[in-house]
Write a protein that holds these residues in place. Sequence first.
Motif, mmCIF file in Angstrom:
data_model
loop_
_atom_site.group_PDB
_atom_site.id
_atom_site.type_symbol
_atom_site.label_atom_id
_atom_site.label_comp_id
_atom_site.label_asym_id
_atom_site.label_seq_id
_atom_site.Cartn_x
_atom_site.Cartn_y
_atom_site.Cartn_z
ATOM 1 N N VAL A 84 48.857 35.368 40.319
ATOM 2 C CA VAL A 84 48.994 33.911 40.293
ATOM 3 C C VAL A 84 48.892 33.346 41.707
ATOM 4 N N LEU A 85 49.507 34.008 42.656
ATOM 5 C CA LEU A 85 49.459 33.562 44.047
ATOM 6 C C LEU A 85 48.025 33.567 44.576
ATOM 7 N N LEU A 86 47.298 34.646 44.311
ATOM 8 C CA LEU A 86 45.906 34.718 44.759
ATOM 9 C C LEU A 86 45.037 33.665 44.063
ATOM 10 N N ALA A 87 45.262 33.480 42.765
ATOM 11 C CA ALA A 87 44.466 32.496 42.024
ATOM 12 C C ALA A 87 44.741 31.078 42.517
ATOM 13 N N THR A 88 46.003 30.753 42.747
ATOM 14 C CA THR A 88 46.306 29.394 43.219
ATOM 15 C C THR A 88 45.782 29.161 44.630
ATOM 16 N N TRP A 89 45.760 30.197 45.443
ATOM 17 C CA TRP A 89 45.223 30.055 46.797
ATOM 18 C C TRP A 89 43.692 29.941 46.775
ATOM 19 N N LEU A 90 43.040 30.812 45.997
ATOM 20 C CA LEU A 90 41.575 30.796 45.949
ATOM 21 C C LEU A 90 41.012 29.591 45.209
ATOM 22 N N LEU A 91 41.731 29.106 44.197
ATOM 23 C CA LEU A 91 41.235 28.011 43.357
ATOM 24 C C LEU A 91 41.998 26.715 43.588
ATOM 25 N N ARG A 92 42.590 26.542 44.744
ATOM 26 C CA ARG A 92 43.428 25.362 44.997
ATOM 27 C C ARG A 92 42.658 24.056 44.914
ATOM 28 N N ASN A 93 41.371 24.067 45.133
ATOM 29 C CA ASN A 93 40.567 22.844 45.050
ATOM 30 C C ASN A 93 39.755 22.764 43.760
ATOM 31 N N HIS A 94 39.974 23.698 42.846
ATOM 32 C CA HIS A 94 39.224 23.741 41.587
ATOM 33 C C HIS A 94 40.217 23.763 40.419
ATOM 34 N N THR A 95 40.740 22.601 40.100
ATOM 35 C CA THR A 95 41.802 22.490 39.097
ATOM 36 C C THR A 95 41.377 23.029 37.735
ATOM 37 N N ASN A 96 40.146 22.750 37.332
ATOM 38 C CA ASN A 96 39.694 23.217 36.017
ATOM 39 C C ASN A 96 39.599 24.734 35.962
ATOM 40 N N LYS A 97 39.122 25.340 37.038
ATOM 41 C CA LYS A 97 39.039 26.800 37.066
ATOM 42 C C LYS A 97 40.432 27.420 37.102
ATOM 43 N N LEU A 98 41.341 26.798 37.811
ATOM 44 C CA LEU A 98 42.717 27.287 37.850
ATOM 45 C C LEU A 98 43.366 27.157 36.467
ATOM 46 N N SER A 99 43.077 26.061 35.793
ATOM 47 C CA SER A 99 43.564 25.879 34.423
ATOM 48 C C SER A 99 42.995 26.960 33.502
ATOM 49 N N LEU A 100 41.724 27.274 33.671
ATOM 50 C CA LEU A 100 41.099 28.337 32.878
ATOM 51 C C LEU A 100 41.754 29.684 33.179
ATOM 52 N N PHE A 101 42.049 29.953 34.446
ATOM 53 C CA PHE A 101 42.740 31.193 34.818
ATOM 54 C C PHE A 101 44.068 31.309 34.079
ATOM 55 N N PHE A 102 44.878 30.238 34.098
ATOM 56 C CA PHE A 102 46.177 30.284 33.440
ATOM 57 C C PHE A 102 46.036 30.417 31.918
ATOM 58 N N THR A 103 45.000 29.837 31.352
ATOM 59 C CA THR A 103 44.755 29.997 29.917
ATOM 60 C C THR A 103 44.436 31.448 29.581
ATOM 61 N N ILE A 104 43.549 32.048 30.356
ATOM 62 C CA ILE A 104 43.179 33.449 30.119
ATOM 63 C C ILE A 104 44.377 34.369 30.344
ATOM 64 N N LEU A 105 45.145 34.089 31.393
ATOM 65 C CA LEU A 105 46.346 34.885 31.645
ATOM 66 C C LEU A 105 47.326 34.777 30.481
ATOM 67 N N GLY A 106 47.545 33.557 29.995
ATOM 68 C CA GLY A 106 48.458 33.365 28.870
ATOM 69 C C GLY A 106 47.999 34.089 27.624
ATOM 70 N N LEU A 107 46.718 33.999 27.307
ATOM 71 C CA LEU A 107 46.190 34.680 26.120
ATOM 72 C C LEU A 107 46.269 36.199 26.267
ATOM 73 N N THR A 108 45.996 36.691 27.460
ATOM 74 C CA THR A 108 46.101 38.132 27.713
ATOM 75 C C THR A 108 47.534 38.611 27.530
ATOM 76 N N LEU A 109 48.483 37.822 28.008
ATOM 77 C CA LEU A 109 49.887 38.195 27.851
ATOM 78 C C LEU A 109 50.333 38.110 26.392
ATOM 79 N N PHE A 110 49.781 37.182 25.621
ATOM 80 C CA PHE A 110 50.085 37.134 24.189
ATOM 81 C C PHE A 110 49.582 38.398 23.496
#
Length: 157
Positions: A84-110
Motif C-alpha cells: 500500500v505504501l509503494l502504491a500510494t507513493w508511485l500512484l499519488r498523482n493518479h487517483t483512478n489507478k490508485l483506486s483500481l489498485f485498492f479494488t484489486i487488493l480488496g478482491l484478492t483479499l476476499f
Amino acid sequence: MSYVIQLVLAVIVFLFSTFSAWYEGSELRDTQWEWKYSAIFSKWKHETVTNVSEISGFDHFIYAAKFKPLFPILMTISLLYILVLLATWLLRNHTNKLSLFFTILGLTLFVASSLTFRSPTVGLEWFTWLFLIIGMLSIVISVVLRAKSPMQKQEIY
C-alpha cells in the motif's frame, strides 16, 4: 522522506516476522502426523512426504499460520503495508489507478479469505478475519478515492 522511514520500518518488521514465523513453523519437522495436512508445497513437489528432508521451507509458514499465527499475521500485515505504501507513493498523482489498485487488493483479499474460511485451526480462522477486514477496508478506500476524483480528470485505463 516519511515514505522512506515508513518503508524501512515496515521492511524491518517484515523480515523479523518472516524469520520468526519460519523458525516457529520448523516445528513441523518434528510433528510427523501433521505432514499430511501442512506440508502442501512438499506434496506438490514430492507427491508424498516420507522424510524430514522432503519438507519445504514454505511449509513452515503454513504450519506457523495454523498453530502459531502471531508472526505470520505480522508478516502479512507488514507486507500489505509495504504494498500500500509503494502504491500510494508511485500512484499519488493518479487517483483512478490508485483506486483500481485498492479494488484489486480488496478482491484478492476476499479470495484469500474464502480459501481460509471454515478452517479447523484458530490461526487460519484469524487469517480469514484479517483478509476479510482488510479487504473491506481496501474496497472502502477505493470507493472514497473514486468519489474524491474529479470527473473531468478521470483517466482511461
